[in-house]
Enzyme design. Sequence first.
Site, PDB file in Angstrom:
ATOM      1  N   GLY A 134       0.783  -1.340   0.089  1.00  0.00           N
ATOM      2  CA  GLY A 134       0.204  -0.020  -0.075  1.00  0.00           C
ATOM      3  C   GLY A 134       0.941   1.439   0.247  1.00  0.00           C
ATOM      4  N   ARG A 253      19.335   8.028  -8.214  1.00  0.00           N
ATOM      5  CA  ARG A 253      18.919   8.205  -9.354  1.00  0.00           C
ATOM      6  C   ARG A 253      19.754   8.446 -10.443  1.00  0.00           C
ATOM      7  NH1 ARG A 253      14.506  12.247  -6.424  1.00  0.00           N
ATOM      8  NH2 ARG A 253      13.436  10.577  -5.558  1.00  0.00           N
ATOM      9  N   GLU A 368      12.909   3.711  -8.025  1.00  0.00           N
ATOM     10  CA  GLU A 368      13.418   4.736  -7.414  1.00  0.00           C
ATOM     11  C   GLU A 368      12.681   6.158  -7.718  1.00  0.00           C
ATOM     12  OE1 GLU A 368      16.884   2.543  -5.886  1.00  0.00           O
ATOM     13  OE2 GLU A 368      16.873   5.052  -5.847  1.00  0.00           O
ATOM     14  N   GLY A 369      11.434   6.192  -7.639  1.00  0.00           N
ATOM     15  CA  GLY A 369      10.474   7.193  -7.865  1.00  0.00           C
ATOM     16  C   GLY A 369      10.298   7.369  -9.249  1.00  0.00           C
ATOM     17  N   THR A 370       9.071   7.234  -9.620  1.00  0.00           N
ATOM     18  CA  THR A 370       8.525   7.079 -11.034  1.00  0.00           C
ATOM     19  C   THR A 370       8.744   8.493 -11.607  1.00  0.00           C
ATOM     20  OG1 THR A 370       6.565   8.161 -10.351  1.00  0.00           O
ATOM     21  CG2 THR A 370       6.507   5.452 -10.335  1.00  0.00           C
ATOM     22  N   GLN A 372       6.474  10.298 -12.972  1.00  0.00           N
ATOM     23  CA  GLN A 372       5.560  11.328 -12.548  1.00  0.00           C
ATOM     24  C   GLN A 372       6.173  12.122 -11.406  1.00  0.00           C
ATOM     25  OE1 GLN A 372       4.415   8.415 -13.724  1.00  0.00           O
ATOM     26  NE2 GLN A 372       2.442   8.644 -14.606  1.00  0.00           N
TER      27      GLN A 372
HETATM   28  C1  LIG Z   1      11.464  -3.983 -11.282  1.00  0.00           C
HETATM   29  C2  LIG Z   1      11.187  -3.331  -9.909  1.00  0.00           C
HETATM   30  C3  LIG Z   1      12.320  -3.172  -8.875  1.00  0.00           C
HETATM   31  C4  LIG Z   1      11.786  -2.664  -7.711  1.00  0.00           C
HETATM   32  N1  LIG Z   1      12.857  -2.723  -6.657  1.00  0.00           N
HETATM   33  C5  LIG Z   1      12.610  -2.221  -5.503  1.00  0.00           C
HETATM   34  C6  LIG Z   1      13.640  -2.565  -4.417  1.00  0.00           C
HETATM   35  O1  LIG Z   1      14.331  -2.913  -4.490  1.00  0.00           O
HETATM   36  N2  LIG Z   1      13.264  -2.055  -3.118  1.00  0.00           N
HETATM   37  C7  LIG Z   1      11.938  -1.159  -3.096  1.00  0.00           C
HETATM   38  O2  LIG Z   1      11.795  -0.797  -1.746  1.00  0.00           O
HETATM   39  N3  LIG Z   1      11.162  -1.312  -3.731  1.00  0.00           N
HETATM   40  C8  LIG Z   1      11.312  -1.587  -5.161  1.00  0.00           C
HETATM   41  N4  LIG Z   1      10.455  -1.317  -6.488  1.00  0.00           N
HETATM   42  C9  LIG Z   1       9.161  -0.778  -6.093  1.00  0.00           C
HETATM   43  C10 LIG Z   1       9.213   0.776  -6.756  1.00  0.00           C
HETATM   44  O3  LIG Z   1       9.895   1.638  -5.914  1.00  0.00           O
HETATM   45  C11 LIG Z   1       7.865   1.267  -6.776  1.00  0.00           C
HETATM   46  O4  LIG Z   1       7.002   0.298  -7.606  1.00  0.00           O
HETATM   47  C12 LIG Z   1       7.589   2.612  -7.107  1.00  0.00           C
HETATM   48  O5  LIG Z   1       8.019   3.397  -6.090  1.00  0.00           O
HETATM   49  C13 LIG Z   1       6.180   2.963  -7.462  1.00  0.00           C
HETATM   50  O6  LIG Z   1       5.192   2.625  -6.540  1.00  0.00           O
HETATM   51  P1  LIG Z   1       4.045   1.590  -7.052  1.00  0.00           P
HETATM   52  O7  LIG Z   1       4.263   0.648  -7.930  1.00  0.00           O
HETATM   53  O8  LIG Z   1       3.402   1.395  -5.761  1.00  0.00           O
HETATM   54  O9  LIG Z   1       2.955   2.811  -7.847  1.00  0.00           O
HETATM   55  P2  LIG Z   1       2.020   3.752  -7.238  1.00  0.00           P
HETATM   56  O10 LIG Z   1       2.847   4.876  -6.260  1.00  0.00           O
HETATM   57  O11 LIG Z   1       0.863   3.270  -6.748  1.00  0.00           O
HETATM   58  O12 LIG Z   1       1.862   4.686  -8.533  1.00  0.00           O
HETATM   59  C14 LIG Z   1       0.925   4.352  -9.668  1.00  0.00           C
HETATM   60  C15 LIG Z   1       1.009   5.215 -10.654  1.00  0.00           C
HETATM   61  O13 LIG Z   1       0.424   6.529 -10.221  1.00  0.00           O
HETATM   62  C16 LIG Z   1       1.591   7.348 -10.430  1.00  0.00           C
HETATM   63  N5  LIG Z   1       1.331   8.472  -9.318  1.00  0.00           N
HETATM   64  C17 LIG Z   1       1.623   8.193  -7.873  1.00  0.00           C
HETATM   65  N6  LIG Z   1       1.512   9.246  -7.138  1.00  0.00           N
HETATM   66  C18 LIG Z   1       1.460  10.197  -7.999  1.00  0.00           C
HETATM   67  C19 LIG Z   1       0.941  11.493  -7.925  1.00  0.00           C
HETATM   68  N7  LIG Z   1       1.067  12.166  -6.497  1.00  0.00           N
HETATM   69  N8  LIG Z   1       0.782  12.400  -9.012  1.00  0.00           N
HETATM   70  C20 LIG Z   1       0.773  11.782 -10.104  1.00  0.00           C
HETATM   71  N9  LIG Z   1       1.017  10.618 -10.376  1.00  0.00           N
HETATM   72  C21 LIG Z   1       1.135   9.846  -9.254  1.00  0.00           C
HETATM   73  C22 LIG Z   1       2.929   6.772 -10.283  1.00  0.00           C
HETATM   74  O14 LIG Z   1       3.767   7.684 -11.073  1.00  0.00           O
HETATM   75  C23 LIG Z   1       2.516   5.441 -11.042  1.00  0.00           C
HETATM   76  O15 LIG Z   1       2.708   5.699 -12.606  1.00  0.00           O
HETATM   77  C24 LIG Z   1      10.732  -1.853  -7.396  1.00  0.00           C
HETATM   78  C25 LIG Z   1       9.776  -1.685  -8.687  1.00  0.00           C
HETATM   79  C26 LIG Z   1       9.773  -2.553  -9.795  1.00  0.00           C
HETATM   80  C27 LIG Z   1       8.875  -2.419 -10.866  1.00  0.00           C
END
Ligand SMILES: Cc1cc2nc3c(=O)[nH]c(=O)nc-3n(C[C@H](O)[C@H](O)[C@H](O)COP(=O)(O)OP(=O)(O)OC[C@H]3O[C@@H](n4cnc5c(N)ncnc54)[C@H](O)[C@@H]3O)c2cc1C
Length: 387
Positions: A134, A253, A368-370, A372
């Site tokens: 979550g 980053r 590491e931060g999308t 967006q």
């Molecule tokens: C291949 C892979 C490796 C990873 N490795 C690690 C790891 O080693 N350790 C770790 O801790 N995590 C890891 N992650 C997790 C990654 O950091 C998260 O997937 C990422 O932070 C995005 O979170 P979420 O997937 O929950 O998407 P969400 O935060 O639910 O976002 C979904 C979409 O909504 C957009 N969004 C969210 N908030 C906003 C906003 N305020 N305004 C506009 N758009 C928004 C996002 O950009 C995204 O497009 C990994 C993920 C992947 C896919």
Amino acid sequence: MDFAEGDALRERLLRVRALGRERMRPLGLEADRLGRPVPPDHPFFQDLVRLGLGRTRWSGGEGSGEGGGARAVVAQAEEMSYWDRGVAVALPGPGLGEAPLLSLGTPAQRERFLGPFREPDRPRWGAMAMTEPGAGSDVAAIRTLARRKGDAFVLDGAKSFAANASRADWIVVFATIDPSLGRDGHRAFVVERGTAGLGDFHVEHKMGLKAYESTSFTLRDCVVPAENLLGGEPRNGERSGFKGALQSFNATRPAIASMAVGMGRAVLDESLAFAREQGLLGLPRVRDRLERMRRRLRAARLLCWRAAWLADLRRANLVEASMAKAFAPQVALEAAVAGMEILGEAGARGDSLVEKLFRDVKAMDIVEGTGQIQRIVMARRLVGLPQ
Ligand SMILES: Cc1cc2nc3c(=O)[nH]c(=O)nc-3n(C[C@H](O)[C@H](O)[C@H](O)COP(=O)(O)OP(=O)(O)OC[C@H]3O[C@@H](n4cnc5c(N)ncnc54)[C@H](O)[C@@H]3O)c2cc1C
């Protein structure tokens, strides 16, 4: 800005190139075909340790030990990912857990957890777990709870997508002591393998980057000694855990962005070779696409280098790191789409490197931060709003 590679870095890049061509690319393709991560006991990992790889950048003692500097890290990350980004993450080493240990850990904690990575006797991994089912982009929403109990903390929660977590000697786990405190309640703990209550490891199914494991796991009544709290209890209102995450992201980053550049370069080389073989270079629209790839990848690389150069000078690089991270994965993704179009049917068949890169590269915009989130950070900074 100084663009010179220097002899030491040039030599290291040549080593990576040879390793990449001979071992990493074939291993990445094999893992992709099999659809499962390279196992921890793979002979390649043993060979790497014998070659002196899989080590920490920390040089020991009191220093934060960014051995080789951010510019070198960025250049190597690009070259490794050119050959295979999934294998690059699978390689032994402290991984994403290293940055919070360097930025937050006490000298004793660095010695204890990074020390074994200075001259490892066997392949060893570290990991970092921030993301939860979550809580992704909104890291302030993490709910893994840390309750003080005597000389220890008891952790309860669930983590997801942590790279190399099930094979790691330890995982830097971000938790909160009180969700109502928001970011001020965040703390980072080193949870060691075998700790009771750490379990339910599950390797996630991914569309690409299959060579390394992204793992979910749970912490149930998981007792972690207080000495594993990174940096100890914060004083004077410091934000221990959260500050560490931010610092580590700023340091990583540009490296993540440069991995995207490496993957985009691989798309370009493959697409160019394909177009040459198929006699497509006479077509202006094919040439234009290839040239656009090269131009934009070069621009992306410059952003990465600038962010890294500032980091080496210990100058604030928040905007530059976000710019590189927002730009490079988009450019690489765009290159992969163009590459698929140039390959046409050959790409759609699903056995080409370009098709694999097309599936691999999207994650670079997420981790590491999308994209967006980077754009939000930069836009707020542009108009003078607080982060
Ligand atoms: C291949 C892979 C490796 C990873 N490795 C690690 C790891 O080693 N350790 C770790 O801790 N995590 C890891 N992650 C997790 C990654 O950091 C998260 O997937 C990422 O932070 C995005 O979170 P979420 O997937 O929950 O998407 P969400 O935060 O639910 O976002 C979904 C979409 O909504 C957009 N969004 C969210 N908030 C906003 C906003 N305020 N305004 C506009 N758009 C928004 C996002 O950009 C995204 O497009 C990994 C993920 C992947 C896919």
